[in-house]
Scaffold this active site. Structure first.
Site, mmCIF file in Angstrom:
data_model
loop_
_atom_site.group_PDB
_atom_site.id
_atom_site.type_symbol
_atom_site.label_atom_id
_atom_site.label_comp_id
_atom_site.label_asym_id
_atom_site.label_seq_id
_atom_site.Cartn_x
_atom_site.Cartn_y
_atom_site.Cartn_z
ATOM 1 N N GLU A 1 44.023 42.518 46.461
ATOM 2 C CA GLU A 1 44.672 41.456 45.683
ATOM 3 C C GLU A 1 46.198 41.532 45.869
ATOM 4 O O GLU A 1 46.761 42.615 45.937
ATOM 5 C CB GLU A 1 44.336 41.640 44.188
ATOM 6 C CG GLU A 1 44.912 40.519 43.316
ATOM 7 C CD GLU A 1 44.602 40.672 41.826
ATOM 8 O OE1 GLU A 1 44.302 41.803 41.367
ATOM 9 O OE2 GLU A 1 44.658 39.650 41.116
ATOM 10 N N LYS B 1 41.942 32.358 41.659
ATOM 11 C CA LYS B 1 41.476 33.203 40.547
ATOM 12 C C LYS B 1 41.188 32.330 39.327
ATOM 13 O O LYS B 1 42.061 31.575 38.878
ATOM 14 C CB LYS B 1 42.543 34.240 40.226
ATOM 15 C CG LYS B 1 42.111 35.340 39.278
ATOM 16 C CD LYS B 1 43.238 36.360 39.169
ATOM 17 C CE LYS B 1 42.844 37.645 38.497
ATOM 18 N NZ LYS B 1 43.927 38.641 38.560
ATOM 19 N N CYS C 1 39.536 40.120 41.083
ATOM 20 C CA CYS C 1 39.872 41.093 40.050
ATOM 21 C C CYS C 1 39.312 40.779 38.666
ATOM 22 O O CYS C 1 38.125 40.968 38.434
ATOM 23 C CB CYS C 1 41.387 41.303 40.021
ATOM 24 S SG CYS C 1 41.817 42.904 39.277
HETATM 25 O O1 LIG Z 1 40.408 43.588 34.211
HETATM 26 C C1 LIG Z 1 41.214 44.505 34.341
HETATM 27 O O2 LIG Z 1 41.175 45.519 33.659
HETATM 28 C C2 LIG Z 1 42.277 44.447 35.369
HETATM 29 C C3 LIG Z 1 42.417 43.068 35.917
HETATM 30 C C4 LIG Z 1 43.551 42.934 36.840
HETATM 31 O O3 LIG Z 1 44.296 43.840 37.088
HETATM 32 C C5 LIG Z 1 43.747 41.662 37.528
HETATM 33 O O4 LIG Z 1 43.052 40.708 37.234
HETATM 34 O O5 LIG Z 1 44.605 41.618 38.402
#
Ligand SMILES: O=C(O)CCC(=O)C(=O)O
Length: 279
Positions: free
Chosen positions: A44, A113, A154
């Site tokens: 990411e 996203k 993510c």
């Molecule tokens: O869900 C999480 O704990 C981390 C999510 C995250 O870092 C993101 O979405 O970039």
């Protein structure tokens, strides 16, 4: 149709310099392709430090310089490239976007996203992507010569509904470029990837930046591949490196034949459907 392929997951540190990060990513893709990978995954926000205030300055429109370089290396090395994610600008909005290129260098899919990361731990981790980002609205499943692959990013992994929608559209592997942190990483990362794998009976893949204690947001690393039985078949620690997975997507139908969860879904009692389909 063979459902077997070699998957490479690249865990790299991200630098302040977009040029350097993109260069490093491209070199890694080339290296893994030369080692026989058919599909390569990047982390990411691999061309931008993971900080909300930076996203606008690093953002490029679809077709921009980063995009062109990714497309070129996919074509040169004839690999599928799930190109991590990058800040994408369209009109006055910025998205956290994954481009997916086929071996001819063509864009075969794109995921913005859908769930923006929001966290405020007492005396701990704070992050609010919505400060500068807009959420996407589309479920992303791409066709490859090996089978269908779902792509999300993510925080999206926390939402079983999205995983279900991708599986309903035929995805047999769910790939998430991701960057958990030192709070939620140790607590939830492996559990989430194993949970999504067992509830949809699919392969799941998490590809994270390597840990960098110098950066403001410290990535947990631990890039991971899980099979449809929920077993971790590859996992890194915190350092730069790569995972190389020998994947056989026919394991999905084998597991589903023996434990046919889909047959027991009570669609007479509940239903899951998309309402918006386009960004
Ligand atoms: O869900 C999480 O704990 C981390 C999510 C995250 O870092 C993101 O979405 O970039």
């Amino acid at each position: 149709m063979s459902q077997k392929f070699k998957l490479a997951v690249i865990q790299m540190k991200i630098s302040e310099s977009k040029v350097d990060s993109v260069h490093k990513a491209i070199e890694n893709v080339a290296y893994m392709a030369d080692k026989g990978a058919n599909m390569v995954v990047l982390p990411e926000m691999f061309n931008c430090p993971y900080e909300t205030y930076r996203f606008p300055a690093y953002a490029e429109a679809e077709g921009g310089d980063t995009y062109q370089r990714l497309s070129k290396i996919a074509k040169e090395k004839k690999v599928y490239l799930v190109a991590g994610s990058v800040p994408e600008v369209e009109a006055d909005r910025i998205y956290n976007t994954t481009y997916i290129f086929g071996p001819s260098g063509d864009l075969i899919g794109k995921h913005r996203k859908m769930h923006l990361f929001e966290i405020d731990i007492v005396n701990g981790q704070y992050f609010r992507e919505a400060e500068t980002l807009t959420a996407g609205k589309s479920v992303t499943v791409v066709d490859t010569e090996f089978g269908k692959i779902g792509v999300a990013i993510c925080f999206d992994v926390r939402f079983p509904e999205l995983a279900r929608l991708m599986a309903q559209q035929g995805a047999e592997m769910l790939i998430y470029p991701a960057a958990f942190n030192m709070t939620t990483g140790p607590a939830h990362w492996e559990l989430l990837f194993r949970s999504r794998a067992i509830d949809q009976q699919v392969f799941t893949v998490g590809c994270a930046p390597a840990r960098d204690y110098e950066s403001n947001y410290i990535s947990y690393g631990n890039s991971i591949i899980v099979n449809p039985w929920g077993e971790v078949i590859g996992r890194l620690n915190d350092e730069e490196g790569y995972l190389f997975g020998e994947i056989d997507l026919s394991e999905v139908s084998q597991i589903r034949a023996q434990l046919p969860l889909n047959q027991s879904i009570r669609d007479d009692v509940y239903e899951l459907k998309t309402i918006l389909k386009e960004d």
